[in-house]
Design a protein around this motif. Structure first.
Motif, PDB file in Angstrom:
ATOM      1  N   SER A   1       0.843  -1.192   0.000  1.00 15.66           N
ATOM      2  CA  SER A   1       0.000   0.000   0.000  1.00 15.66           C
ATOM      3  C   SER A   1       0.884   1.251   0.000  1.00 15.66           C
ATOM      4  CB  SER A   1      -0.893   0.006   1.240  1.00 15.66           C
ATOM      5  OG  SER A   1      -1.693   1.140   1.311  1.00 15.66           O
ATOM      6  N   THR A   2       0.661   2.202  -0.843  1.00 12.34           N
ATOM      7  CA  THR A   2      -0.270   2.258  -1.959  1.00 12.34           C
ATOM      8  C   THR A   2       0.559   2.307  -3.230  1.00 12.34           C
ATOM      9  OG1 THR A   2      -1.932   3.415  -0.644  1.00 12.34           O
ATOM     10  CG2 THR A   2      -2.059   3.701  -3.030  1.00 12.34           C
ATOM     11  N   VAL A   3       0.122   1.643  -4.310  1.00 14.43           N
ATOM     12  CA  VAL A   3       0.875   1.586  -5.561  1.00 14.43           C
ATOM     13  C   VAL A   3      -0.050   1.920  -6.720  1.00 14.43           C
ATOM     14  CG1 VAL A   3       2.578  -0.073  -4.734  1.00 14.43           C
ATOM     15  CG2 VAL A   3       0.451  -0.894  -5.749  1.00 14.43           C
ATOM     16  N   ILE A   4       0.551   2.369  -7.813  1.00 15.83           N
ATOM     17  CA  ILE A   4      -0.205   2.713  -9.021  1.00 15.83           C
ATOM     18  C   ILE A   4      -0.610   1.445  -9.749  1.00 15.83           C
ATOM     19  CG2 ILE A   4      -0.040   3.817 -11.290  1.00 15.83           C
ATOM     20  CD1 ILE A   4       1.868   5.859  -9.995  1.00 15.83           C
ATOM     21  N   VAL A   5      -1.844   1.394 -10.198  1.00 12.76           N
ATOM     22  CA  VAL A   5      -2.297   0.250 -10.994  1.00 12.76           C
ATOM     23  C   VAL A   5      -2.220   0.610 -12.480  1.00 12.76           C
ATOM     24  CG1 VAL A   5      -3.764  -0.750  -9.231  1.00 12.76           C
ATOM     25  CG2 VAL A   5      -4.699   1.020 -10.684  1.00 12.76           C
ATOM     26  N   ASP A   6      -1.684  -0.334 -13.240  1.00 11.61           N
ATOM     27  CA  ASP A   6      -1.594  -0.188 -14.689  1.00 11.61           C
ATOM     28  C   ASP A   6      -1.683  -1.575 -15.300  1.00 11.61           C
ATOM     29  OD1 ASP A   6       0.844  -1.308 -14.062  1.00 11.61           O
ATOM     30  OD2 ASP A   6       1.999   0.504 -14.475  1.00 11.61           O
ATOM     31  N   ASP A   7      -1.367  -1.707 -16.564  1.00  5.12           N
ATOM     32  CA  ASP A   7      -1.495  -3.004 -17.239  1.00  5.12           C
ATOM     33  C   ASP A   7      -0.514  -4.041 -16.718  1.00  5.12           C
ATOM     34  OD1 ASP A   7      -3.611  -2.327 -18.828  1.00  5.12           O
ATOM     35  OD2 ASP A   7      -2.381  -1.594 -20.485  1.00  5.12           O
ATOM     36  N   ALA A   8       0.565  -3.599 -16.042  1.00  2.04           N
ATOM     37  CA  ALA A   8       1.538  -4.551 -15.498  1.00  2.04           C
ATOM     38  C   ALA A   8       1.124  -5.075 -14.129  1.00  2.04           C
ATOM     39  CB  ALA A   8       2.917  -3.882 -15.402  1.00  2.04           C
ATOM     40  N   PHE A   9       0.128  -4.460 -13.528  1.00  2.00           N
ATOM     41  CA  PHE A   9      -0.208  -4.802 -12.147  1.00  2.00           C
ATOM     42  C   PHE A   9      -0.779  -6.211 -11.963  1.00  2.00           C
ATOM     43  CE2 PHE A   9      -2.661  -4.412  -8.156  1.00  2.00           C
ATOM     44  CZ  PHE A   9      -1.615  -4.057  -7.321  1.00  2.00           C
ATOM     45  N   PRO A  10      -1.601  -6.735 -12.895  1.00  4.32           N
ATOM     46  CA  PRO A  10      -2.113  -8.098 -12.693  1.00  4.32           C
ATOM     47  C   PRO A  10      -1.018  -9.137 -12.463  1.00  4.32           C
ATOM     48  CG  PRO A  10      -3.357  -7.026 -14.408  1.00  4.32           C
ATOM     49  CD  PRO A  10      -2.220  -6.104 -14.080  1.00  4.32           C
ATOM     50  N   ALA A  11       0.147  -8.951 -13.084  1.00 10.98           N
ATOM     51  CA  ALA A  11       1.250  -9.898 -12.883  1.00 10.98           C
ATOM     52  C   ALA A  11       1.773  -9.838 -11.458  1.00 10.98           C
ATOM     53  CB  ALA A  11       2.379  -9.604 -13.872  1.00 10.98           C
ATOM     54  N   ILE A  12       1.660  -8.662 -10.818  1.00 10.85           N
ATOM     55  CA  ILE A  12       2.084  -8.515  -9.425  1.00 10.85           C
ATOM     56  C   ILE A  12       1.207  -9.371  -8.510  1.00 10.85           C
ATOM     57  CG2 ILE A  12       2.363  -6.890  -7.520  1.00 10.85           C
ATOM     58  CD1 ILE A  12       4.351  -6.418  -9.732  1.00 10.85           C
ATOM     59  N   LEU A  13      -0.074  -9.394  -8.790  1.00  8.50           N
ATOM     60  CA  LEU A  13      -1.004 -10.130  -7.940  1.00  8.50           C
ATOM     61  C   LEU A  13      -0.674 -11.618  -7.876  1.00  8.50           C
ATOM     62  CD1 LEU A  13      -4.366  -8.474  -9.074  1.00  8.50           C
ATOM     63  CD2 LEU A  13      -2.896  -7.844  -7.153  1.00  8.50           C
TER      64      LEU A  13
END
Length: 863
Positions: free
Chosen positions: A654-666
């Motif tokens: 917390s807290t981070v920017i969400v973008d198209d690369a974020f799903p891979a982080i999950l």
């Protein structure tokens, strides 16, 4: 000292599990393994025999405190220094331990200490039966009582009116010096109480009590004369027979343990004649043991007006009037006593002896706590009783509060993660260390040593504070036990004396920072450093020291410099391989790669003002990282192609920017419990965010930029799929589309909902019936909606409602007041019609006899 032994025991057990805290495998040769096992066995044995002794034994064992502490510290230094040197000298994942110099001497020292302790224990056992009594200095001889009228009314009703024929046991609960005994004595001597009961008896129990002495004291009160000394059992039976058939009031003052009640409870007949037993205690566990929570009477601090009234009467008496020029400074002195009657009585005694001029009173006002403590040893003894009575595993938790500045609100998250990082917590079977920390924190609250400052729901505290007098006690005990050094001004010279340098330091002066760098003995053993430079400190000083010589602080576990904004970040951070907690603020735009070398790091908190680069190095090279929090500029997180390191320990991001690369982080943080996301206006998202893969996610906050708030509907809301485990949801800066909030309300797991700076698409919120069936807390702040349509069926289990600065809201639905579980409505600012609707709810519920609902209204001061 047992708190040091817990730390050493945890370290030895970790090594014997073949893994150190840097996620390296540790191989011990046969001789060293036997030596480590021997040290562990002797440390456990010494802890068992020295923890939680009785008062006479505790006083006898105090002379061993320094020897135990020094030996434990030396053992930790030897082991951790060796492992750190091995780690820094090799890139191999396996560390071979073959040399631990002087460890055998520590084992011998523990043997000698244990043998001497056992002799003392045997001697005390042979002398058991001695009666210890405690005398109290009466600081209120004129019995000046202020601010307890409501308490008296409520307790008199409990004693002589409510359930008249039934026996009742009532406890008065509160911290030392808050006025429990004064309240009990006022009740005891009240004419209506005296006439109501056939017989009354008062006895002080205290920490060290003798059952036979208690029974003799009670018998003397009951029969009005000295009694023939008998055996304990005969005395108990005699008291029982004497009380039988009579309506009695027994006051048991200052009870510290459940065992004390068990030892005397059979002496009191339980009859249907309205008899009462009144107990005063500092311990929540004792009050719970004695009866239902409804039987507790929790003492409250005096407010500022009551404090000044008590101080004025103490100094000037009932007849004399305070001279006008002392009114303002006197009021300030009273306020600085923190609402504690004991402190006010002591300060009043001091002021009554001083010349009545502003200069004399101003000196007291500048440091009330010091004036109280320095003027009366009795106060120190009263407060110290609470510390002395603590179990050994709670003492370091209490002393740790000295690391925080005066009057500072301490966040629960920070306190718990620091305790875990220190390594002194005693594990609880079946619980994580963080869960154990929560149990210990609650124990300090239950003992009235720490107070809850903010809580969302009952039992869910967000932050804590400590009374100034208890904080002074905490600092003095920390100094006496060499636990924490609090450096202010020129106080540094005393922290490097003797053969056991201080290991934890809180520094608030640039001179003290220089002292640390110039003290090899201190730097060599330092485990925790907290830097909080005063605001007036020139920025160039911070930049010049920039900062400590990190190469000399190799054993450091905690480095908290969050309150200092550094111009740059020292690359030597990589040498702090033992670091478990790091918090800093920095203006530098790039994240240093060296942070990825901190493989033992558990908590990382960063306040970054100009962050523009991806944070790849932080996330994916530290397998032990559990909590990662960002303040200021929020970063992006990416995974380098082909890199798939799973962070199985991470619980907070917390807290981070969400973008198209974020799903891979999950995909690489499967155990995440808390997530904060931010949608920037210049960041496009073309893929869905399916959070159902985070099966343990409990807390989620997503925040949109102002640009998104102006759109028809916030894009982030339409692409996020929430998990079924979610318990707390915060939406900030979102434009909520029609029907979306109802979908949220259908989630049976949701307990807390916060809506901040949001607006509804049609400016109306009407939840569907049956929605939010498990919601306990609802917070709406700065919402852009006008009409709220709801009734008790929409939030059937709501406990608390907070409405803040909702300037467009026409009214709070009056039916909300009918929710059976609702305990509190708080309204801050907001429109005049919304405030008026809150007043109407309060009046209607009062008319219906609903005294449980509190409605607190805080109008805007400036329109």
């Amino acid at each position: 000292m047992a708190y040091n032994l817990n730390s050493l025991i945890n370290l030895l057990e970790q090594i014997l599990r073949l893994e150190d805290h840097n996620h390296h495998f540790t191989i011990l040769d046969r001789i060293k393994k036997l030596e480590i096992e021997s040290l562990l066995e002797k440390t456990r044995s010494l802890q068992e025999h020295s923890q939680n002794p009785s008062l006479p034994l505790r006083e006898s064992l105090q002379k061993f405190d320094n020897r135990i502490r020094v030996a434990a510290h030396d053992a930790e230094d030897i082991i951790e220094s060796h492992l750190t040197s091995k780690h820094l000298s090799t890139k191999d994942k396996t560390i071979i331990v073959s040399s631990l110099d002087n460890l055998s001497k520590i084992i011998e020292e523990f043997d000698v200490i244990k043998e001497e302790i056992m002799k003392i224990i045997e001697g005390v056992d042979r002398s058991k039966g001695t009666f210890f009594s405690s005398s109290r200095e009466d600081l209120n001889p004129k019995n000046i009582v202020v601010g307890i009228n409501n308490d008296l009314f409520e307790l008199k009703h409990r004693l002589i009116a409510m359930q008249h024929s039934k026996f009742d046991l009532v406890s008065i609960l509160g911290m030392g010096g808050i006025g429990k005994t004064t309240l009990a004595r006022t009740l005891y001597d009240d004419p209506s109480i005296v006439s109501h009961f056939d017989v009354r008896a008062w006895i002080a129990i205290s920490q060290t009590y003798d059952v036979r002495g208690i029974l003799i004291g009670l018998m003397k009160c009951v029969v009005g004369k000295e009694v023939v000394v008998e055996e304990k059992d005969r005395l108990s039976l005699h008291l029982y027979k004497t009380l039988w058939g009579r309506r009695y009031l027994i006051v048991l003052d200052d009870m510290w343990s459940c065992e004390a009640w068990d030892d005397i409870r059979t002496s009191f007949p339980i009859e249907e004649n309205g008899s009462r037993i009144l107990v005063t205690t500092r311990e929540q566990s004792v009050a719970n043991y004695l009866g239902l929570k409804t039987s507790h009477h929790q003492m409250k601090f005096l407010n500022e007006v009551e404090s000044w009234d008590l101080l004025r009467r103490k100094v000037f008496g009932e007849e004399e009037i305070c001279v006008p020029n002392l009114n303002e400074i006197g009021y300030k002195i009273a306020r600085n006593c923190g609402g504690l009657p004991l402190a006010i009585h002591v300060v009043g005694g001091i002021l009554s002896q001083l010349e009545r001029v502003e200069e004399s009173w101003t000196q007291i006002a500048n440091d009330v706590s010091a004036a109280v403590i320095n003027s009366n040893d009795h106060i120190s003894r009263i407060l110290s009783l609470s510390y002395d009575h603590l179990p050994s595993h709670l003492k370091p938790c209490f002393l740790y509060m000295a690391t925080f500045p005066e009057d500072r609100e301490v966040r629960a998250f920070k306190l718990i993660t620091l305790w875990v990082a220190e390594g002194f917590l005693k594990p609880i079977a079946g619980k994580t260390l963080e869960d154990a920390a929560k149990v210990y924190l609650k124990s300090l609250v239950d003992r009235n040593l720490v107070m809850v400052f903010q809580q969302e729901l009952k039992g869910k505290a967000k932050s804590y504070i400590m009374h100034d007098l208890l904080r002074d006690l905490c600092i003095r005990k920390s100094y006496d036990e060499n636990f924490i050094g609090v450096m202010t001004g020129s106080s540094s010279e005393s922290y490097n004396e003797g053969n056991d340098p201080i290991r934890r330091l809180r520094v608030s002066s640039s001179d003290n920072i220089k002292f640390i760098t110039k003290s090899p003995a201190l730097a060599k053993v330092a485990r925790s450093i907290f830097l909080s430079i005063l605001p007036r400190t020139p920025y160039k000083i911070v930049g010049r020291f920039c900062w400590l010589d990190l190469s000399e602080l190799r054993l450091l576990k905690i480095l908290d410099i969050f309150e200092i904004q550094l111009p740059d970040f020292d690359e030597q951070i990589e040498k702090l391989v033992n670091l478990r907690y790091l918090a800093f603020s920095c203006r530098h735009i790039e994240c240093p790669e060296t942070l990825s070398c901190l493989r033992s790091l558990q908590t990382l908190v960063i306040n970054w003002k100009t962050m523009v680069y991806p944070m790849r190095y932080i996330l994916f090279d530290m397998p032990g990282l559990k909590h990662l929090k960002f303040k200021g500029d929020y970063p992006r997180c990416v995974i380098v192609k082909g890199e798939r390191i799973v962070l199985r320990e991470m619980e907070t991001l917390s807290t981070v920017i969400v973008d198209d690369a974020f799903p891979a982080i999950l995909e690489v943080i499967p155990k995440l419990k808390k997530l904060g996301m931010y949608k920037r206006e210049d960041t496009a998202i073309s893929t869905n965010l399916d959070l159902t893969c985070l099966r343990k996610l409990e807390t989620l906050k997503y925040k949109c930029s102002f640009h998104d708030w102006q759109q028809k509907a916030s894009p982030l809301l339409s692409i996020v799929t929430l998990p079924s485990s979610l318990q707390k949801l915060t939406l900030a800066g979102c434009r909520i589309p029609s029907g979306y909030i109802e979908r949220i309300g259908a989630r049976s797991s949701l307990r807390i909902l916060k809506l901040q700076w949001c607006t509804f698409e049609d400016h109306v919120w009407e939840p569907s019936e049956g929605a939010f069936c498990e919601l306990r807390l609802l917070v709406i702040e700065w919402l852009g909606f006008t009409k709220w349509i709801a009734n008790k069926a929409h939030y059937p289990r709501l406990e608390r409602l907070v409405v803040r600065e909702c300037n467009l809201l026409e009214e709070i639905p009056c039916e909300v007041g009918d929710i059976l579980t609702l305990e509190m409505i708080e309204v801050y600012g907001s429109s005049s019609s919304a405030i008026e609707s809150a007043r109407k709810i309060k009046e209607e519920q009062m008319e219906l006899g609903n005294e449980a609902l509190q409605v607190c209204i805080y109008p805007r001061l400036v329109e």
